[in-house]
Design a protein around this motif. Structure first.
Motif, PDB file in Angstrom:
ATOM      1  N   VAL A 152      64.672  23.359 -20.550  1.00  0.00           N
ATOM      2  CA  VAL A 152      65.401  24.486 -21.141  1.00  0.00           C
ATOM      3  C   VAL A 152      65.364  24.293 -22.657  1.00  0.00           C
ATOM      4  N   THR A 153      64.552  25.099 -23.326  1.00  0.00           N
ATOM      5  CA  THR A 153      64.343  24.916 -24.758  1.00  0.00           C
ATOM      6  C   THR A 153      65.506  25.450 -25.587  1.00  0.00           C
ATOM      7  N   GLY A 154      66.340  26.249 -24.983  1.00  0.00           N
ATOM      8  CA  GLY A 154      67.515  26.753 -25.682  1.00  0.00           C
ATOM      9  C   GLY A 154      68.341  27.604 -24.753  1.00  0.00           C
ATOM     10  N   VAL A 155      69.600  27.773 -25.086  1.00  0.00           N
ATOM     11  CA  VAL A 155      70.461  28.756 -24.438  1.00  0.00           C
ATOM     12  C   VAL A 155      70.829  29.788 -25.490  1.00  0.00           C
ATOM     13  N   CYS A 156      70.640  31.052 -25.151  1.00  0.00           N
ATOM     14  CA  CYS A 156      70.929  32.165 -26.050  1.00  0.00           C
ATOM     15  C   CYS A 156      72.157  32.925 -25.533  1.00  0.00           C
ATOM     16  N   ARG A 157      73.151  33.135 -26.241  1.00  0.00           N
ATOM     17  CA  ARG A 157      73.314  32.619 -27.568  1.00  0.00           C
ATOM     18  C   ARG A 157      74.782  32.357 -27.816  1.00  0.00           C
ATOM     19  N   GLY A 158      75.061  31.495 -28.806  1.00  0.00           N
ATOM     20  CA  GLY A 158      76.388  31.368 -29.360  1.00  0.00           C
ATOM     21  C   GLY A 158      76.430  32.119 -30.670  1.00  0.00           C
ATOM     22  N   GLY A 159      77.515  31.874 -31.431  1.00  0.00           N
ATOM     23  CA  GLY A 159      77.633  32.504 -32.733  1.00  0.00           C
ATOM     24  C   GLY A 159      78.663  33.599 -32.787  1.00  0.00           C
ATOM     25  N   ALA A 187      93.043  35.029 -35.464  1.00  0.00           N
ATOM     26  CA  ALA A 187      93.037  35.014 -33.998  1.00  0.00           C
ATOM     27  C   ALA A 187      91.682  35.439 -33.449  1.00  0.00           C
ATOM     28  N   GLY A 188      91.079  36.434 -34.072  1.00  0.00           N
ATOM     29  CA  GLY A 188      89.758  36.881 -33.644  1.00  0.00           C
ATOM     30  C   GLY A 188      88.708  35.815 -33.855  1.00  0.00           C
ATOM     31  N   ARG A 189      88.814  35.103 -34.951  1.00  0.00           N
ATOM     32  CA  ARG A 189      87.852  34.026 -35.206  1.00  0.00           C
ATOM     33  C   ARG A 189      88.034  32.895 -34.204  1.00  0.00           C
ATOM     34  N   GLN A 190      89.263  32.627 -33.813  1.00  0.00           N
ATOM     35  CA  GLN A 190      89.500  31.576 -32.827  1.00  0.00           C
ATOM     36  C   GLN A 190      88.940  31.967 -31.469  1.00  0.00           C
ATOM     37  N   LEU A 191      89.035  33.233 -31.109  1.00  0.00           N
ATOM     38  CA  LEU A 191      88.437  33.691 -29.848  1.00  0.00           C
ATOM     39  C   LEU A 191      86.937  33.431 -29.838  1.00  0.00           C
ATOM     40  N   GLN A 192      86.289  33.650 -30.961  1.00  0.00           N
ATOM     41  CA  GLN A 192      84.852  33.418 -31.040  1.00  0.00           C
ATOM     42  C   GLN A 192      84.540  31.928 -30.953  1.00  0.00           C
ATOM     43  N   ILE A 193      85.340  31.117 -31.590  1.00  0.00           N
ATOM     44  CA  ILE A 193      85.129  29.670 -31.495  1.00  0.00           C
ATOM     45  C   ILE A 193      85.294  29.209 -30.047  1.00  0.00           C
ATOM     46  N   ASP A 194      86.320  29.719 -29.375  1.00  0.00           N
ATOM     47  CA  ASP A 194      86.536  29.341 -27.973  1.00  0.00           C
ATOM     48  C   ASP A 194      85.337  29.720 -27.105  1.00  0.00           C
ATOM     49  N   ASP A 195      84.758  30.884 -27.370  1.00  0.00           N
ATOM     50  CA  ASP A 195      83.581  31.301 -26.607  1.00  0.00           C
ATOM     51  C   ASP A 195      82.409  30.373 -26.885  1.00  0.00           C
ATOM     52  N   ASN A 196      82.284  29.922 -28.104  1.00  0.00           N
ATOM     53  CA  ASN A 196      81.210  28.987 -28.440  1.00  0.00           C
ATOM     54  C   ASN A 196      81.399  27.637 -27.778  1.00  0.00           C
ATOM     55  N   LEU A 197      82.634  27.227 -27.587  1.00  0.00           N
ATOM     56  CA  LEU A 197      82.872  25.978 -26.859  1.00  0.00           C
ATOM     57  C   LEU A 197      82.401  26.114 -25.410  1.00  0.00           C
ATOM     58  N   ARG A 198      82.616  27.295 -24.821  1.00  0.00           N
ATOM     59  CA  ARG A 198      82.104  27.525 -23.465  1.00  0.00           C
ATOM     60  C   ARG A 198      80.580  27.534 -23.454  1.00  0.00           C
ATOM     61  N   ALA A 199      79.990  28.099 -24.489  1.00  0.00           N
ATOM     62  CA  ALA A 199      78.523  28.121 -24.571  1.00  0.00           C
ATOM     63  C   ALA A 199      77.959  26.706 -24.647  1.00  0.00           C
ATOM     64  N   ASP A 245      82.484  27.748 -41.296  1.00  0.00           N
ATOM     65  CA  ASP A 245      83.737  27.227 -40.753  1.00  0.00           C
ATOM     66  C   ASP A 245      83.737  27.251 -39.227  1.00  0.00           C
ATOM     67  N   GLY A 246      83.180  28.312 -38.658  1.00  0.00           N
ATOM     68  CA  GLY A 246      83.128  28.422 -37.200  1.00  0.00           C
ATOM     69  C   GLY A 246      82.254  27.351 -36.577  1.00  0.00           C
ATOM     70  N   ILE A 247      81.099  27.102 -37.188  1.00  0.00           N
ATOM     71  CA  ILE A 247      80.217  26.041 -36.668  1.00  0.00           C
ATOM     72  C   ILE A 247      80.901  24.686 -36.794  1.00  0.00           C
ATOM     73  N   ALA A 248      81.560  24.458 -37.921  1.00  0.00           N
ATOM     74  CA  ALA A 248      82.258  23.183 -38.114  1.00  0.00           C
ATOM     75  C   ALA A 248      83.303  22.968 -37.022  1.00  0.00           C
TER      76      ALA A 248
END
Length: 275
Positions: free
Chosen positions: A61-68, A76-88, A123-126
């Motif tokens: 598996v060369t990659g999973v698409c996609r996070g971000g 709060a909206g930014r935290q929701l996106q971070i949480d989704d990236n943790l699942r990814a 900040d989100g990636i961090a």
């Protein structure tokens, strides 16, 4: 194409005709042993079943698409996106993926602050990095063509992505998609920089059609457009990346309408002759 070239099928390329399991079966028939699935395709079959299929067939598996998609108008909206990236990250780890590919997101709401938006991305990636490192998952920022800066990705060049990588450490690198970077006058320099940093995690290929009828859904098969595929591949290999050529084609009026087995045969022929 050298005899040891490995092709990876990004499953977007056959998404209208094959689900996850059917795509793996088609790849195996064609002698292709690497894939890059999208998260909705994984969800449709279930993560456990997807992981079972990958392991049973010894699929890379060369990659999973996609996070971000980090930017949002509120904390709060930014935290929701971070949480989704943790699942990814968990999904990428379960599939033993080479990386999780990020499409970082565009301007939130009515914002015109692209500099601030890029900071939201960093900040989100961090925020996701501790989990990525603990899970053994590399993070690959995919710079997108500037036409997507407002709505899909405010990181538009390899150099912009590498600036983020430098600040965040070795877990973070780049996915170089020729569709998005071929136009960059500083491309050779940027790829060489990525190589010196050891941050090239994926190489995606397709072609840019002239004319292009839809900027999202009218990508070309390799050899049908204007991208110097061999030249860019040479740059990437000179920079030290010799991983699979990942074919990622969004083509609502052409390739998505063709049988999957036909598409894979054309892919193999084109990678052998024009890439």
């Amino acid at each position: 194409m050298s005899q040891d070239t490995v092709i990876s099928l990004n499953l977007a390329t056959t998404r209208q005709v094959w689900g996850f399991a059917e795509a793996v079966d088609g790849c195996l028939r064609a002698g292709i042993t690497a894939i890059s699935p999208w998260r909705d395709q994984i969800a449709a079959i279930g993560l456990n079943e997807a992981a079972r299929i990958v392991k049973a067939n010894n699929i890379q598996v060369t990659g999973v698409c996609r996070g971000g998609m980090f930017p949002a108008e509120t904390a709060a909206g930014r935290q929701l996106q971070i949480d989704d990236n943790l699942r990814a990250i968990d999904e990428a780890a379960a599939l033993n993926a080479d990386c999780l590919v990020l499409v970082v997101g565009g301007l939130p709401g009515s914002s015109k602050d692209i500099v601030g938006t890029r900071q939201m991305v960093s900040d989100g990636i961090a925020a996701m990095l501790p989990h990525a490192r603990a899970s053994g998952v590399k993070i690959a920022i995919e710079p997108l063509h500037p036409m997507y800066a407002a709505d899909r990705a405010c990181v538009n060049t390899i150099d912009q992505a590498l600036d983020i990588c430098e600040n965040l450490g070795e877990t973070v690198g780049v996915a170089i998609d020729v569709y998005h970077v071929w136009w960059d006058p500083y491309l050779a320099r940027a790829i060489a920089r990525a190589g010196r940093m050891n941050r090239i995690f994926a190489h995606h290929i397709c072609d840019w059609l002239v004319p292009t009828r839809d900027m999202l859904l009218d990508r070309g098969m390799m050899g049908d457009g204007v991208i110097d595929l061999k030249g860019i591949r040479r740059m990437i290999e000179d920079a030290g990346f010799h991983g699979p050529q990942e074919v990622e084609i969004f083509s609502q009026d052409n390739w998505w309408k063709r049988p999957g087995d036909e598409v894979l045969q054309v892919i193999k022929d084109r990678v052998a002759t024009v890439c």
